[in-house]
Motif scaffolding. Structure first.
Motif, mmCIF file in Angstrom:
data_model
loop_
_atom_site.group_PDB
_atom_site.id
_atom_site.type_symbol
_atom_site.label_atom_id
_atom_site.label_comp_id
_atom_site.label_asym_id
_atom_site.label_seq_id
_atom_site.Cartn_x
_atom_site.Cartn_y
_atom_site.Cartn_z
ATOM 1 N N SER A 24 0.808 -1.225 0.000
ATOM 2 C CA SER A 24 0.000 0.000 0.000
ATOM 3 C C SER A 24 0.840 1.273 0.000
ATOM 4 C CB SER A 24 -0.968 0.006 1.181
ATOM 5 O OG SER A 24 -0.274 0.152 2.393
ATOM 6 N N GLN A 25 2.107 1.187 0.389
ATOM 7 C CA GLN A 25 2.953 2.381 0.408
ATOM 8 C C GLN A 25 3.222 2.946 -0.986
ATOM 9 O OE1 GLN A 25 7.204 1.675 1.537
ATOM 10 N NE2 GLN A 25 6.502 -0.433 1.755
ATOM 11 N N ILE A 26 2.952 2.171 -2.043
ATOM 12 C CA ILE A 26 3.147 2.717 -3.396
ATOM 13 C C ILE A 26 1.801 3.032 -4.064
ATOM 14 C CG2 ILE A 26 5.466 1.807 -3.767
ATOM 15 C CD1 ILE A 26 4.250 -0.447 -5.433
ATOM 16 N N ASP A 27 0.773 3.221 -3.234
ATOM 17 C CA ASP A 27 -0.538 3.687 -3.682
ATOM 18 C C ASP A 27 -1.167 2.859 -4.806
ATOM 19 O OD1 ASP A 27 -0.504 5.743 -1.838
ATOM 20 O OD2 ASP A 27 0.398 7.166 -3.235
ATOM 21 N N PRO A 28 -1.328 1.571 -4.606
ATOM 22 C CA PRO A 28 -2.013 0.772 -5.629
ATOM 23 C C PRO A 28 -3.504 1.109 -5.642
ATOM 24 C CG PRO A 28 -1.662 -0.539 -3.676
ATOM 25 C CD PRO A 28 -0.959 0.776 -3.442
ATOM 26 N N THR A 29 -4.165 0.773 -6.733
ATOM 27 C CA THR A 29 -5.617 0.923 -6.780
ATOM 28 C C THR A 29 -6.246 -0.177 -5.924
ATOM 29 O OG1 THR A 29 -5.895 -0.529 -8.690
ATOM 30 C CG2 THR A 29 -5.496 1.829 -9.151
ATOM 31 N N LEU A 30 -7.510 -0.024 -5.593
ATOM 32 C CA LEU A 30 -8.209 -1.067 -4.835
ATOM 33 C C LEU A 30 -8.225 -2.382 -5.614
ATOM 34 C CD1 LEU A 30 -11.222 0.862 -3.281
ATOM 35 C CD2 LEU A 30 -9.186 -0.007 -2.120
ATOM 36 N N GLU A 31 -8.392 -2.295 -6.916
ATOM 37 C CA GLU A 31 -8.382 -3.500 -7.757
ATOM 38 C C GLU A 31 -7.015 -4.193 -7.691
ATOM 39 O OE1 GLU A 31 -9.135 -4.932 -12.372
ATOM 40 O OE2 GLU A 31 -9.376 -2.813 -11.859
ATOM 41 N N GLU A 32 -5.947 -3.408 -7.765
ATOM 42 C CA GLU A 32 -4.600 -3.994 -7.687
ATOM 43 C C GLU A 32 -4.368 -4.664 -6.335
ATOM 44 O OE1 GLU A 32 -2.182 -1.006 -10.721
ATOM 45 O OE2 GLU A 32 -2.518 -0.391 -8.638
ATOM 46 N N ILE A 33 -4.801 -4.012 -5.262
ATOM 47 C CA ILE A 33 -4.653 -4.608 -3.921
ATOM 48 C C ILE A 33 -5.450 -5.904 -3.832
ATOM 49 C CG2 ILE A 33 -5.507 -4.320 -1.535
ATOM 50 C CD1 ILE A 33 -2.744 -3.301 -1.789
ATOM 51 N N ASP A 34 -6.664 -5.909 -4.346
ATOM 52 C CA ASP A 34 -7.483 -7.127 -4.327
ATOM 53 C C ASP A 34 -6.817 -8.252 -5.113
ATOM 54 O OD1 ASP A 34 -9.440 -6.061 -2.694
ATOM 55 O OD2 ASP A 34 -10.805 -5.558 -4.356
ATOM 56 N N GLU A 35 -6.252 -7.929 -6.265
ATOM 57 C CA GLU A 35 -5.569 -8.942 -7.072
ATOM 58 C C GLU A 35 -4.347 -9.497 -6.334
ATOM 59 O OE1 GLU A 35 -6.916 -7.267 -11.454
ATOM 60 O OE2 GLU A 35 -4.865 -6.882 -10.769
ATOM 61 N N ILE A 36 -3.582 -8.620 -5.708
ATOM 62 C CA ILE A 36 -2.396 -9.057 -4.962
ATOM 63 C C ILE A 36 -2.807 -9.923 -3.780
ATOM 64 C CG2 ILE A 36 -0.520 -8.224 -3.472
ATOM 65 C CD1 ILE A 36 -0.234 -5.890 -5.585
ATOM 66 N N LYS A 37 -3.827 -9.518 -3.061
ATOM 67 C CA LYS A 37 -4.307 -10.325 -1.934
ATOM 68 C C LYS A 37 -4.774 -11.701 -2.410
ATOM 69 C CE LYS A 37 -6.945 -8.056 1.111
ATOM 70 N NZ LYS A 37 -7.931 -7.056 1.597
#
Length: 141
Positions: A24-37
């Protein structure tokens, strides 16, 4: 960041949150965070269920590197290894149908990430390397 934890299914959610928090420190989008999770969940679950066959004495290691807007995640176990990686990468292939596994873990990882590599040795374990370029506006060095 390097994180190591016991191969227990309850640690899968811990791994998801820890990696998402770090990224999250590099400001991903919510979609990117969901994909990574999601990919972290899939890889950790594979290590626990397939690599260690749910033996909680095994260890799962996650290593995350942030380079500018690129996230590199390596998830590793020292479990039983994958006999046939090409077969394991096929959609719907599972070695645990009795556990109602869908066989879509690697397919999901490939679809959500820009790059995925799997290395495995019988009796030595498996390493999954995942890479994604984010559409972030801020860079980390």
């Amino acid at each position: 960041m390097t994180l190591q934890f016991a191969a227990k299914s309850e640690n899968e959610s811990f791994a998801r949150v820890a990696v998402a928090s770090f990224v999250s420190q590099i400001d991903p989008t919510l979609e990117e965070i969901d994909e990574i999770k999601t990919v972290v969940s899939e890889a950790v679950t594979n290590a626990i269920i397939h690599g260690y066959e749910e033996n909680p004495e095994g260890l799962v290691t996650i290593h995350v590197v942030l380079k500018d807007s690129i996230v590199e995640i390596t998830i590793e176990d020292q479990g039983k290894g994958i006999e046939d990686i090409e077969k394991a990468l096929q959609p719907l292939y599972t070695t645990k149908p009795e556990l109602e596994r869908s066989g879509m873990g690697f397919t999901i990882m490939e679809n959500f990430m820009d790059e995925m590599k799997v290395e495995s040795k019988i009796g030595k374990g498996t390493k999954v390397f995942l890479r994604k370029k984010l559409n972030s506006t801020r860079n980390v060095s």
